[in-house]
Design an enzyme around this catalytic site. Structure first.
Site, PDB file in Angstrom:
ATOM      1  N   TYR A 112       0.907  -1.168   0.106  1.00 32.06           N
ATOM      2  CA  TYR A 112       0.096   0.135  -0.049  1.00 32.06           C
ATOM      3  C   TYR A 112       0.849   1.079   0.076  1.00 32.06           C
ATOM      4  CZ  TYR A 112      -3.924   2.683   1.685  1.00 32.06           C
ATOM      5  OH  TYR A 112      -5.209   3.711   1.453  1.00 32.06           O
ATOM      6  N   LYS A 161      -1.335  -1.178  -4.220  1.00 35.42           N
ATOM      7  CA  LYS A 161      -2.450  -0.121  -4.218  1.00 35.42           C
ATOM      8  C   LYS A 161      -1.521   1.301  -4.210  1.00 35.42           C
ATOM      9  CE  LYS A 161      -5.829   2.279  -1.887  1.00 35.42           C
ATOM     10  NZ  LYS A 161      -6.630   2.795  -0.667  1.00 35.42           N
TER      11      LYS A 161
END
Length: 307
Positions: free
Chosen positions: A134, A162
């Protein structure tokens, strides 16, 4: 695991006294699946993971896994400051039956890129589940180095990233390099920049993780479908509508609350107005929206065709 499509980062509905509202969370899962979600991401930024106790985190994951009932994969955010703490969350998430994990780099104190890579390897090996990185520099104060992502993509420590950095230039370079190295078929790139999803998909991103998708999952699913079919005019039109709807995160007066409180409060106020959740409460110390701000959120929902 190959992740594509629209993957909403679930909001965490709370009761007025701050407990996890499991009934509302189950309704939210149904709302998102009906809207076309291809997976669910619990305990991300939109899920207020940083504000929840460990018991609340477990309740969220248990409820999400039960509500999804195997229909789509469930991703668990295991975000914390240090490797041992992340590993603890990861092992608990694995025991609760999630399908994959999502972790940031360590934060509070900075780490060298080699230490960041070691962090992800320890989490992946310790939990035994597929792992996504992330990349969210505003929250962890460092951007994941492309060299680290590529190294961990090549050795299969990571199955994807992400990207919530907002850096489209870096995203473009990462996607090009993945293609050149033949890694694009095994490493998923998901954009978290919800106002530029059409641009990211045009560059080759595999999907989108958008907090506004809690409110309008069908809109992001349509946007993804248009892009994948090469209907770029339609994709741009859908993105423009969603960009206008996104203004609901600015309904509050910035002199009275943080941007985080305004955004999450806006999402939850919208979900309450749509009848998905019972209470728009956010976790302490985030301040609630005023009645006037809620009316602004309602206006945006009507203008966006949702009410």
């Amino acid at each position: 695991m190959r992740l594509t499509g629209f993957i909403p980062p679930l909001c965490t509905p709370l009761t007025p006294d701050g407990a996890v509202d499991t009934a509302s969370l189950r309704r939210l899962v149904e709302h998102l699946l009906a809207g076309g979600a291809s997976a669910l991401f619990a305990l991300g930024t939109s899920g207020e993971a940083a504000f929840l106790t460990d018991d609340q985190r477990r309740t969220v994951l248990r409820t999400a896994v039960e509500a999804a009932d195997g229909r789509v994969p469930v991703l668990a955010g295991v975000i914390d400051m240090t490797t041992p703490r992340v590993l603890g969350h990861a092992r608990e998430a694995a025991a609760l039956g999630v399908d994959a994990l999502v972790a940031t780099a360590p934060f509070y104190t900075g780490t060298h890129p080699a230490e960041t890579a070691d962090h992800f390897r320890r989490v992946r090996d310790g939990a035994g589940l597929p792992l996504l990185a992330y990349d969210i520099p505003p929250c962890v104060h460092t951007k994941l180095p492309p060299a680290v992502l590529l190294e961990l993509a090549e050795d299969r420590t990571l199955i994807g990233v992400k990207d919530s950095s907002g850096d489209l230039n870096a995203l473009r370079r990462l996607l090009v390099t993945l293609r050149h190295r033949g890694l694009d078929a095994t490493f998923s790139v998901l954009t978290g920049s919800e106002l530029t999803v059409d641009a990211a998909l045009l560059m080759g991103a595999d999907g989108v993780v958008a907090g506004l998708g809690n409110v309008d999952p069908a809109g992001y699913a349509r946007l993804y479908d248009h892009a994948r079919a090469g209907r770029w005019t339609e994709a741009a039109a859908e993105q423009d509508r969603l960009a206008a709807l996104f203004a609901l995160v600015e309904a509050a007066d910035p002199a009275t609350m943080s941007g985080t409180a305004a955004a999450l409060g806006g999402f939850k106020a919208a979900l309450r107005l749509l009848g998905v959740i019972d209470c728009p409460a956010t976790a302490a110390p985030l301040r609630p929206l005023s009645e006037g701000a809620v009316r602004v959120v309602e206006r945006h929902l009507k203008e966006g065709g949702l009410l």
